[in-house]
Write an enzyme that holds these catalytic residues in place. Structure first.
Site, PDB file in Angstrom:
ATOM      1  N   ARG A   1      -3.825 -10.176   4.730  1.00  0.00           N
ATOM      2  CA  ARG A   1      -4.199 -10.141   3.301  1.00  0.00           C
ATOM      3  C   ARG A   1      -2.978  -9.661   2.524  1.00  0.00           C
ATOM      4  O   ARG A   1      -2.577  -8.509   2.663  1.00  0.00           O
ATOM      5  CB  ARG A   1      -5.385  -9.181   3.119  1.00  0.00           C
TER       6      ARG A   1
ATOM      7  N   LYS B   1       0.806  -1.230   0.000  1.00  0.00           N
ATOM      8  CA  LYS B   1       0.000   0.000   0.000  1.00  0.00           C
ATOM      9  C   LYS B   1       0.841   1.284   0.000  1.00  0.00           C
ATOM     10  O   LYS B   1       2.024   1.277   0.323  1.00  0.00           O
ATOM     11  CB  LYS B   1      -0.980  -0.036   1.175  1.00  0.00           C
TER      12      LYS B   1
HETATM   13  N1  HH2 Z   1      -7.405  -3.649   0.501  1.00  0.00           N
HETATM   14  C1  HH2 Z   1      -7.666  -3.642  -0.823  1.00  0.00           C
HETATM   15  C2  HH2 Z   1      -8.797  -4.303  -1.322  1.00  0.00           C
HETATM   16  N2  HH2 Z   1      -9.611  -4.988  -0.503  1.00  0.00           N
HETATM   17  N3  HH2 Z   1     -10.172  -5.754   1.652  1.00  0.00           N
HETATM   18  C3  HH2 Z   1      -9.931  -5.800   2.967  1.00  0.00           C
HETATM   19  N4  HH2 Z   1     -10.728  -6.491   3.790  1.00  0.00           N
HETATM   20  N5  HH2 Z   1      -8.855  -5.145   3.518  1.00  0.00           N
HETATM   21  C4  HH2 Z   1      -7.993  -4.414   2.751  1.00  0.00           C
HETATM   22  O1  HH2 Z   1      -7.041  -3.831   3.323  1.00  0.00           O
HETATM   23  C5  HH2 Z   1      -8.228  -4.361   1.344  1.00  0.00           C
HETATM   24  C6  HH2 Z   1      -9.356  -5.046   0.823  1.00  0.00           C
HETATM   25  C7  HH2 Z   1      -6.762  -2.902  -1.757  1.00  0.00           C
HETATM   26  O2  HH2 Z   1      -5.743  -3.726  -2.257  1.00  0.00           O
HETATM   27  P1  HH2 Z   1      -5.762  -4.444  -3.698  1.00  0.00           P
HETATM   28  O3  HH2 Z   1      -6.856  -5.448  -3.781  1.00  0.00           O
HETATM   29  O4  HH2 Z   1      -4.417  -5.009  -3.962  1.00  0.00           O
HETATM   30  O5  HH2 Z   1      -5.968  -3.260  -4.731  1.00  0.00           O
HETATM   31  P2  HH2 Z   1      -7.175  -2.745  -5.619  1.00  0.00           P
HETATM   32  O6  HH2 Z   1      -8.267  -2.277  -4.704  1.00  0.00           O
HETATM   33  O7  HH2 Z   1      -6.562  -1.628  -6.434  1.00  0.00           O
HETATM   34  O8  HH2 Z   1      -7.641  -3.899  -6.470  1.00  0.00           O
END
Ligand code: HH2
Length: 273
Positions: free
Chosen positions: A253, A219
């Site tokens: 995660r 992040k």
């Molecule tokens: N962070 C992201 C997406 N979903 N869900 C939970 N429960 N907690 C988190 O910290 C979280 C989440 C963001 O990360 P990522 O899926 O890699 O990115 P993007 O939203 O750009 O797909």
């Protein structure tokens, strides 16, 4: 134990939730796993590396992201979800829409990971009607604008109070405690200082004794601290995951499962002594 559909997950040592983003625009892996074939291969790889849960997402929620249509979200998710049914790990779906929840649960998803903590229309009912696990996450604002000017008087107290209130609402809708996980939502309407404070006081997120999920992998806060772009944030992500584990996070995660697993193995050996 955390109950996720036909799975019961032990919570005595942190579990790794491996992220697979079936999107063109996720902040760190957008476009890498957009085809069903690439997403399935990545999911299988993460399980072989030690993921205890998979988290499939088909809509990026990075700061400034644009929503995708429900039909598009389902078209991305369903072929991948169906192909993963033979795996012996629960598959979580990261979505905030009730129709998507219902359809993925019918197709075999074992957990719903909702960045809106089941506050959307019909979401509580969709999850209550199944036996799936659920992750309730805190977010201030909405992805399009959440990083413009996040503000809290006391971020730890406010996020904790929100999670406690949502957990109570979810329980009174008939979703038992052994199906619920809470998450402070690192980066979702939070400055670097807010994220660091939440990590520092992570044990206070375990509202009503519920298990805590932490998602810090790659992040922007880690980018600010290290000066590195998303693709170079693995070492910082491992440090963050380990710090979260030491503060009681029970699900981490992460995008980099193998590397995080190695770090946890060292921690575990030291703790065991
Ligand atoms: N962070 C992201 C997406 N979903 N869900 C939970 N429960 N907690 C988190 O910290 C979280 C989440 C963001 O990360 P990522 O899926 O890699 O990115 P993007 O939203 O750009 O797909």
């Amino acid at each position: 134990m955390l109950r996720c559909g036909r799975f019961s997950l032990p919570l005595d040592f942190p579990l790794l939730m491996g992220v697979v983003n079936i999107t063109p625009d996720s902040f760190s892996d957008g476009g890498q796993f957009l085809s069903a074939q690439a997403a399935i291969a990545q999911a299988e790889r993460l399980v072989s590396e030690g993921a205890a849960i998979l988290d499939l997402g088909a809509e990026s929620t990075r700061p400034g992201s644009a929503p995708v249509s429900e039909d598009e979200e389902l078209a991305r998710l369903l072929p991948v979800l169906e192909a993963l049914q033979g795996l012996e790990v629960p598959v979580s779906v990261d979505t905030r829409r009730a129709r998507v929840m219902r359809e993925v649960l019918a197709a075999g998803a074992s957990m719903i990971n909702d960045i809106e903590a089941l506050s959307g229309p019909g979401s509580l009912e969709a999850v209550a009607a199944s036996g799936c696990g659920v992750c309730l996450m805190h977010m201030q604002g909405a992805p399009a604008t959440m990083q413009v000017a996040p503000h809290y008087d006391d971020v730890v107290a406010e996020v904790g109070a929100f999670l406690a209130a949502r957990a109570a609402a979810v329980e009174s809708a008939g979703i038992s405690r052994d199906r619920i996980v809470v998450d402070p939502g690192f980066g979702f309407g939070k400055t670097v200082a807010h994220n660091l404070e939440l990590l520092r006081y992570l044990p206070r997120m375990a509202v009503s004794g519920l298990p805590v999920l932490a998602g810090l992998s790659r992040k922007a806060t880690l980018g600010t601290l290290t000066g590195r772009p998303a693709v170079e944030r693995m070492p910082a992500s491992i440090a963050a995951a380990l710090l979260a584990a030491q503060r009681g996070a029970t699900i981490l995660r992460v995008h980099d499962v193998a590397a995080t697993r190695d770090a946890l193995a060292v921690w575990r050996a030291v703790e065991a002594g």
